[in-house]
Design an enzyme around this catalytic site. Structure first.
Site, mmCIF file in Angstrom:
data_model
loop_
_atom_site.group_PDB
_atom_site.id
_atom_site.type_symbol
_atom_site.label_atom_id
_atom_site.label_comp_id
_atom_site.label_asym_id
_atom_site.label_seq_id
_atom_site.Cartn_x
_atom_site.Cartn_y
_atom_site.Cartn_z
ATOM 1 N N ARG A 83 2.210 30.473 48.963
ATOM 2 C CA ARG A 83 1.057 31.186 48.601
ATOM 3 C C ARG A 83 -0.198 31.223 49.516
ATOM 4 N NH1 ARG A 83 -0.441 33.465 43.643
ATOM 5 N NH2 ARG A 83 -2.776 35.056 44.004
ATOM 6 N N ARG A 92 2.596 38.879 47.239
ATOM 7 C CA ARG A 92 2.241 36.805 47.223
ATOM 8 C C ARG A 92 4.048 36.705 47.158
ATOM 9 N NH1 ARG A 92 -0.966 38.204 42.057
ATOM 10 N NH2 ARG A 92 -1.696 39.490 44.017
ATOM 11 N N ASP A 95 2.561 34.147 41.733
ATOM 12 C CA ASP A 95 1.554 34.367 41.247
ATOM 13 C C ASP A 95 2.618 33.467 39.575
ATOM 14 O OD1 ASP A 95 -1.035 35.144 40.646
ATOM 15 O OD2 ASP A 95 -0.661 37.274 39.484
ATOM 16 N N ASP A 97 -0.104 32.936 35.898
ATOM 17 C CA ASP A 97 -0.903 33.215 35.411
ATOM 18 C C ASP A 97 -1.088 32.476 33.656
ATOM 19 O OD1 ASP A 97 -2.362 34.946 37.408
ATOM 20 O OD2 ASP A 97 -1.700 36.397 36.570
HETATM 21 N N1 ROI Z 1 2.674 45.109 39.974
HETATM 22 C C1 ROI Z 1 3.338 44.671 39.215
HETATM 23 N N2 ROI Z 1 4.692 45.332 39.022
HETATM 24 N N3 ROI Z 1 3.483 43.158 38.761
HETATM 25 C C2 ROI Z 1 2.459 42.013 39.671
HETATM 26 O O1 ROI Z 1 2.897 41.130 39.130
HETATM 27 C C3 ROI Z 1 1.545 42.809 40.079
HETATM 28 N N4 ROI Z 1 0.926 42.127 40.397
HETATM 29 C C4 ROI Z 1 -0.749 42.109 40.513
HETATM 30 C C5 ROI Z 1 -0.504 43.844 41.636
HETATM 31 C C6 ROI Z 1 -0.589 44.111 42.750
HETATM 32 C C7 ROI Z 1 -1.831 44.279 40.855
HETATM 33 N N5 ROI Z 1 0.467 45.019 40.833
HETATM 34 C C8 ROI Z 1 0.949 44.556 40.192
HETATM 35 O O2 ROI Z 1 -1.421 41.454 41.240
#
Ligand code: ROI
Length: 159
Positions: A83, A92, A95, A97
């Protein structure tokens, strides 16, 4: 004390499904933690125009770590998987969370739980629903079933 945390996984670069599979293995290797379950993988368009499609999933992790120690461990996995943090909301490789941490509500500069945006994101809510009972409520009291009703399964593809 063991807490069940739910972790949102997302990737839209460098073979996203592979990124998520190796992240799930890495989650199970976190100190004082055990992977208790994982949803299917889902794909959907990015919420931001012009980015590659995302692959997302949710994992259940049983842990005795404190929330910020878990956050450190997740960020180490993100970094291990290449990342690069440049633009905010940018594409990325991985991610991770913390969506939920038991029934705790956390609001410190580094960490807000329940995760701010999870209530309205189908790519979080539908995979989460695979891992919990039908009457599940978030730590802030919102019923998952009601959030799902307000968040149609549109544009999601379950792999
Ligand atoms: N859109 C989708 N479909 N999945 C994500 O995990 C995701 N994460 C983000 C943004 C760019 C808002 N869009 C996303 O950070």
């Amino acid at each position: 004390m063991t807490t069940r945390a739910f972790i949102g996984l997302g990737s839209n670069l460098d073979a996203p499904a592979e990124q998520l599979r190796s992240a799930l293995l890495a989650l199970d290797q976190i100190a004082e933690s055990r992977l208790a379950g994982a949803s299917a993988l889902y794909t959907s368009d990015s919420l931001l125009l012009g980015q590659p499609r995302y692959t997302n999933a949710v994992a259940a992790l049983d842990t005795t770590l404190a929330p910020l120690d878990l956050l450190d461990a997740l960020q180490a996995i993100e970094n291990d998987q290449g990342r690069v943090r440049n633009e905010r909301w940018g594409p990325r490789t991985l991610d991770l969370d913390i969506l939920l941490f038991g029934d705790q509500v956390i609001d410190v500069p580094r960490l807000q739980v329940p995760h701010y945006h999870m209530h309205a994101r189908p790519f979080v809510l539908y995979p989460l629903a695979e891992l919990v009972a039908g009457d599940f409520c978030l730590a802030d009291g919102r019923a998952l079933a009601q959030l799902l009703e307000a968040c149609p399964f549109v544009g999601l593809e379950r792999l």
